[in-house]
Motif scaffolding. Sequence first.
Motif, PDB file in Angstrom:
ATOM      1  N   PHE A  98       0.820  -1.202   0.000  1.00  0.00           N
ATOM      2  CA  PHE A  98       0.000   0.000   0.000  1.00  0.00           C
ATOM      3  C   PHE A  98       0.859   1.260   0.000  1.00  0.00           C
ATOM      4  CE2 PHE A  98      -2.176  -3.263   2.606  1.00  0.00           C
ATOM      5  CZ  PHE A  98      -3.225  -3.534   1.744  1.00  0.00           C
ATOM      6  N   SER A 114       2.658   7.104  -0.711  1.00  0.00           N
ATOM      7  CA  SER A 114       1.608   6.193  -1.176  1.00  0.00           C
ATOM      8  C   SER A 114       1.867   5.854  -2.641  1.00  0.00           C
ATOM      9  CB  SER A 114       0.237   6.847  -1.017  1.00  0.00           C
ATOM     10  OG  SER A 114       0.098   7.942  -1.898  1.00  0.00           O
ATOM     11  N   THR A 173      -0.846  -4.614   8.843  1.00  0.00           N
ATOM     12  CA  THR A 173      -1.813  -4.297   7.788  1.00  0.00           C
ATOM     13  C   THR A 173      -3.241  -4.339   8.326  1.00  0.00           C
ATOM     14  OG1 THR A 173      -1.791  -6.614   7.092  1.00  0.00           O
ATOM     15  CG2 THR A 173      -0.312  -5.102   5.944  1.00  0.00           C
TER      16      THR A 173
END
Length: 264
Positions: A98, A114, A173
Amino acid sequence: DSVAILEKLQIDKISGLFQITPSDDVAPILELLPEDIKKAVLVSMEEKPTEDVMGLLDHEEETAGRIMSPDFYALNENTNVSDAITAMQLEGDVESAFYVYVVDDQLHLKGVVSLRHFLFSPPNTPLKNIMTKEVISVHTDTDQEDVARHVADYNLVAIPVIDSENILVGVVTVDDIIDIIDKEATEDMYKMVSLDTTDRIQDSPFKSIKKRLPFLLLSLLTASLAPFVVSHFTGTLQQAITLVVFMPLVAALGGIAGNQTIAI
């Protein structure tokens, strides 16, 4: 349960399954296995997975260090966007694909980028120019409930884990966070009714009675105090017999208020 199923398999079968399973999912299962099976499985596994799992088991239970994944993208702050994309392609897919975490030469966490930023940044732009410097992170000894709270409060899909020297060592996560929330909620529900988290519907009646009897006896003892208290007000009740009608209502409202308080 998964442990009961694994105990029936051969060691090479177990190690084969663990080698294709993320390390943060392997560690809690491996910890529940008997010590002899646990050691045999670790010896049978390949070097890299074994090192990752052993690294997680070194941390205390229910901490960020125990539930984190050691697989993540971390690149030097001087790496440009083009080289970063190439490096990620060579690294292959990771569980926490991610974000790209930005580190210095000593692997200290400096920022985060990101994947969306890579799409709109010129190829020669250094990561330190596009990274977010204010990184929300947790330490390896942070309680897993606090980790889940951080992820929920800041709407993250992954959160980095650092050690005492601010070195990036893993990530937690959102799928792990969901598991934590589910586990903690289940534990709280069990505690509300004084059940052990190991209780299962498949347990024998004798085993269930043995676990629940102390709480039931305590409940019986406290409930038996009610008639004792009421007996002191016999004269009042005889003079105003309608008060008897409200006694079960008061008890019911007390129980409801108690449940509401626990829920809050």
